[in-house]
Design a protein around this motif. Structure first.
Motif, PDB file in Angstrom:
ATOM      1  N   PHE A   1       0.775  -0.963  -0.094  1.00  0.00           N
ATOM      2  CA  PHE A   1       0.011  -0.077   0.068  1.00  0.00           C
ATOM      3  C   PHE A   1       0.847   1.254   0.198  1.00  0.00           C
ATOM      4  N   THR A   2       1.966   1.181   0.922  1.00  0.00           N
ATOM      5  CA  THR A   2       2.768   2.443   0.949  1.00  0.00           C
ATOM      6  C   THR A   2       3.523   2.674  -0.315  1.00  0.00           C
ATOM      7  N   SER A   3       3.864   1.534  -1.016  1.00  0.00           N
ATOM      8  CA  SER A   3       4.544   1.694  -2.199  1.00  0.00           C
ATOM      9  C   SER A   3       3.823   2.111  -3.271  1.00  0.00           C
ATOM     10  N   THR A   4       2.651   1.582  -3.242  1.00  0.00           N
ATOM     11  CA  THR A   4       1.787   2.025  -4.293  1.00  0.00           C
ATOM     12  C   THR A   4       1.052   3.487  -4.294  1.00  0.00           C
ATOM     13  N   SER A   5       0.926   3.963  -3.005  1.00  0.00           N
ATOM     14  CA  SER A   5       0.882   5.267  -2.675  1.00  0.00           C
ATOM     15  C   SER A   5       1.815   6.123  -3.109  1.00  0.00           C
ATOM     16  N   ALA A   6       3.144   5.758  -2.819  1.00  0.00           N
ATOM     17  CA  ALA A   6       4.321   6.691  -3.199  1.00  0.00           C
ATOM     18  C   ALA A   6       4.476   6.449  -4.756  1.00  0.00           C
ATOM     19  N   VAL A   7       4.613   5.676  -5.423  1.00  0.00           N
ATOM     20  CA  VAL A   7       4.706   5.602  -6.740  1.00  0.00           C
ATOM     21  C   VAL A   7       3.576   6.252  -7.633  1.00  0.00           C
ATOM     22  N   CYS A   8       2.351   6.275  -7.006  1.00  0.00           N
ATOM     23  CA  CYS A   8       1.182   6.998  -7.753  1.00  0.00           C
ATOM     24  C   CYS A   8       0.978   8.292  -7.333  1.00  0.00           C
ATOM     25  N   VAL A   9       1.864   8.749  -6.434  1.00  0.00           N
ATOM     26  CA  VAL A   9       1.903   9.913  -5.607  1.00  0.00           C
ATOM     27  C   VAL A   9       0.658  10.532  -5.206  1.00  0.00           C
ATOM     28  N   THR A  10      -0.121   9.884  -4.252  1.00  0.00           N
ATOM     29  CA  THR A  10      -1.290   9.670  -3.749  1.00  0.00           C
ATOM     30  C   THR A  10      -1.342  10.588  -2.358  1.00  0.00           C
ATOM     31  N   GLY A  11      -0.240   9.940  -1.490  1.00  0.00           N
ATOM     32  CA  GLY A  11      -0.224  10.812  -0.060  1.00  0.00           C
ATOM     33  C   GLY A  11      -0.960   9.646   0.805  1.00  0.00           C
ATOM     34  N   LEU A  12      -1.510   8.855   0.514  1.00  0.00           N
ATOM     35  CA  LEU A  12      -2.401   8.160   1.366  1.00  0.00           C
ATOM     36  C   LEU A  12      -1.528   7.121   2.182  1.00  0.00           C
ATOM     37  N   VAL A  13      -1.298   6.989   3.414  1.00  0.00           N
ATOM     38  CA  VAL A  13      -0.559   6.078   4.325  1.00  0.00           C
ATOM     39  C   VAL A  13      -1.319   5.258   5.386  1.00  0.00           C
ATOM     40  N   VAL A  14      -0.877   3.956   5.491  1.00  0.00           N
ATOM     41  CA  VAL A  14      -1.522   3.204   6.674  1.00  0.00           C
ATOM     42  C   VAL A  14      -0.305   3.073   7.874  1.00  0.00           C
ATOM     43  N   LEU A  15       0.662   3.726   7.620  1.00  0.00           N
ATOM     44  CA  LEU A  15       1.472   3.574   8.622  1.00  0.00           C
ATOM     45  C   LEU A  15       2.287   5.074   8.594  1.00  0.00           C
ATOM     46  N   ASP A  16       2.600   5.374   9.883  1.00  0.00           N
ATOM     47  CA  ASP A  16       3.025   7.049  10.027  1.00  0.00           C
ATOM     48  C   ASP A  16       4.429   7.079   9.526  1.00  0.00           C
ATOM     49  N   THR A  17       4.642   8.013   8.510  1.00  0.00           N
ATOM     50  CA  THR A  17       5.940   7.841   7.489  1.00  0.00           C
ATOM     51  C   THR A  17       7.186   8.399   8.499  1.00  0.00           C
ATOM     52  N   GLY A  18       6.622   9.585   9.233  1.00  0.00           N
ATOM     53  CA  GLY A  18       7.740   9.978  10.187  1.00  0.00           C
ATOM     54  C   GLY A  18       8.198   9.144  11.371  1.00  0.00           C
ATOM     55  N   SER A  19       7.404   8.245  11.889  1.00  0.00           N
ATOM     56  CA  SER A  19       7.954   7.522  13.100  1.00  0.00           C
ATOM     57  C   SER A  19       7.932   6.110  12.939  1.00  0.00           C
ATOM     58  N   TYR A  20       7.290   5.441  12.006  1.00  0.00           N
ATOM     59  CA  TYR A  20       7.361   3.984  11.538  1.00  0.00           C
ATOM     60  C   TYR A  20       8.660   3.680  10.746  1.00  0.00           C
ATOM     61  N   TRP A  21       8.815   4.419   9.662  1.00  0.00           N
ATOM     62  CA  TRP A  21       9.787   4.114   8.803  1.00  0.00           C
ATOM     63  C   TRP A  21      11.201   4.700   9.343  1.00  0.00           C
ATOM     64  N   SER A  22      12.189   3.827   9.238  1.00  0.00           N
ATOM     65  CA  SER A  22      13.692   4.456   9.308  1.00  0.00           C
ATOM     66  C   SER A  22      13.965   5.327   8.557  1.00  0.00           C
ATOM     67  N   VAL A  23      15.266   5.922   8.598  1.00  0.00           N
ATOM     68  CA  VAL A  23      15.866   6.914   7.371  1.00  0.00           C
ATOM     69  C   VAL A  23      15.943   6.071   6.197  1.00  0.00           C
ATOM     70  N   PHE A  24      16.301   5.063   6.214  1.00  0.00           N
ATOM     71  CA  PHE A  24      16.631   4.236   4.994  1.00  0.00           C
ATOM     72  C   PHE A  24      14.953   3.806   4.270  1.00  0.00           C
ATOM     73  N   GLY A  25      13.929   3.619   5.317  1.00  0.00           N
ATOM     74  CA  GLY A  25      12.679   3.277   4.694  1.00  0.00           C
ATOM     75  C   GLY A  25      12.190   4.532   4.154  1.00  0.00           C
ATOM     76  N   GLN A  26      12.530   5.720   4.738  1.00  0.00           N
ATOM     77  CA  GLN A  26      11.708   6.958   4.340  1.00  0.00           C
ATOM     78  C   GLN A  26      12.473   7.311   2.819  1.00  0.00           C
ATOM     79  N   THR A  27      13.769   7.021   2.755  1.00  0.00           N
ATOM     80  CA  THR A  27      14.664   7.344   1.451  1.00  0.00           C
ATOM     81  C   THR A  27      14.001   6.662   0.487  1.00  0.00           C
ATOM     82  N   VAL A  28      13.600   5.354   0.737  1.00  0.00           N
ATOM     83  CA  VAL A  28      12.976   4.391  -0.295  1.00  0.00           C
ATOM     84  C   VAL A  28      11.764   5.306  -0.779  1.00  0.00           C
ATOM     85  N   ILE A  29      11.059   5.609   0.270  1.00  0.00           N
ATOM     86  CA  ILE A  29       9.796   6.268  -0.156  1.00  0.00           C
ATOM     87  C   ILE A  29       9.962   7.174  -0.950  1.00  0.00           C
TER      88      ILE A  29
END
Length: 326
Positions: free
Chosen positions: A51-79
């Protein structure tokens, strides 16, 4: 028995675009599932990573996990990279690799590039792609530099990363934020609001229109006799964007001004700034400085109409496009 001749079937440009997007989304999901992508170092369930990957690639901005607190710097970089690929387009990104490697672009690839960015013609498509790549990096860099003083003041050196992430997210009209309340905490900050709004507008105006404006200004400065005129698509994109932004400001300010859950308790400065920000971001991006859940029904219905229209052709935003409604 005569030999049967089998023709080699080639994928159409549209099939290449679809498969390219699907491949990037799946690959992004698999990377986000890795323990290194989360702050807690755990494996993220596939459906949430997808869901996160689809939302990021399709640039919708919808999230099921808080981007700032759940994902690490590596995960945020991937997003962020997925947002960049989605905003520019898979084909544009692939073309960048071809250009940097010095490989020759075939006619089929040029046709695919034309369809991917809604370019008016195949001629000059490689030069346009080069402009898109250089222009995108320059605009995002400038946007990040303008936000750094604010974010670095609030978060120290981490503010550099936050500035870069939000600049990419804004230009690509993605709406992803590293703050739990999106950008609600910066509703009074003129610098952040104006920079984010500018990035959203530039990303949503369309690459072909930006290139047309760039060449027009360049010729004007050089006083070149062979003048380049602004084409109809560029004029329509700019005019309709301006009209829709003005309409969005008016709708938000008038309907929400006396709503105690949104604008009523804001200062006049904050009311105007919040109305401007919501008008710009609602059509294409998805950022927010106001609580949408507490807005009046009339405001939300008007926002649905604005979202339906969306951005301009060949841009980082979606919708039926400003030129269509124009």
């Amino acid at each position: 028995m005569p030999w049967k001749i089998h023709k080699k079937r080639h994928l159409t440009s549209f099939q290449v675009i679809i498969l390219g997007f699907a491949g990037v989304i799946l690959f992004g999901a698999l990377i986000l599932m890795l323990p290194i992508s989360s702050v807690q170092g755990i494996i993220t369930p596939f459906h949430k990573a997808l869901f996160t990957s689809t939302s990021a690639v399709c640039v919708t901005g919808l999230v099921v996990l808080d981007t700032g607190s759940y994902w690490s710097v590596f995960g945020q970089t991937v997003i962020m990279l997925l947002i960049q690929i989605g905003g520019l387009g898979v084909i544009t990104t692939a073309t960048a690799v071809f250009i940097l490697s010095g490989r020759k672009i075939s006619i089929m690839q040029r046709s695919t590039m034309q369809n991917a960015i809604s370019a008016p013609k195949v001629g000059g498509i490689v030069r346009l792609m080069s402009f898109i790549l250089k222009g995108t990096l320059l605009i995002e860099l400038i946007g990040a530099l303008f936000m750094m003083p604010v974010f670095c003041h609030d978060f120290g050196l981490r503010g550099i990363w936050m500035s870069i992430f939000h600049s990419v997210s804004a230009f690509c009209n993605a709406g992803f934020s590293l703050f739990s309340d999106n950008l609600g905490g910066y509703r009074s900050n003129i610098s952040v609001n104006i920079v984010i709004c500018s990035l959203i507008v530039l990303g949503g105006i369309g690459f072909a229109a930006l290139n047309n404006i760039h060449l027009y200004i360049k010729k004007k400065i050089k006083r070149d006799k062979n003048k380049i005129r602004l084409n109809l698509t560029t004029k329509m994109a700019v005019l309709m964007s301006a009209i829709l932004i003005a309409a969005g400001i008016l709708v938000t300010f008038v309907i929400e001004a006396n709503n105690p859950a949104t604008l009523q308790n804001f200062s006049m400065h904050d009311k105007i700034l919040a109305s401007l920000f919501q008008s710009v971001t609602t059509r294409t991006a998805g950022f927010q400085t106001m609580d949408l859940a507490n807005m009046r029904i009339a405001t939300l219905i008007s926002y649905i109409f604005f979202m339906y229209i969306g951005a301009s052709p060949g841009s980082t935003g979606g919708g039926i496009k400003t030129t269509t409604i124009g």
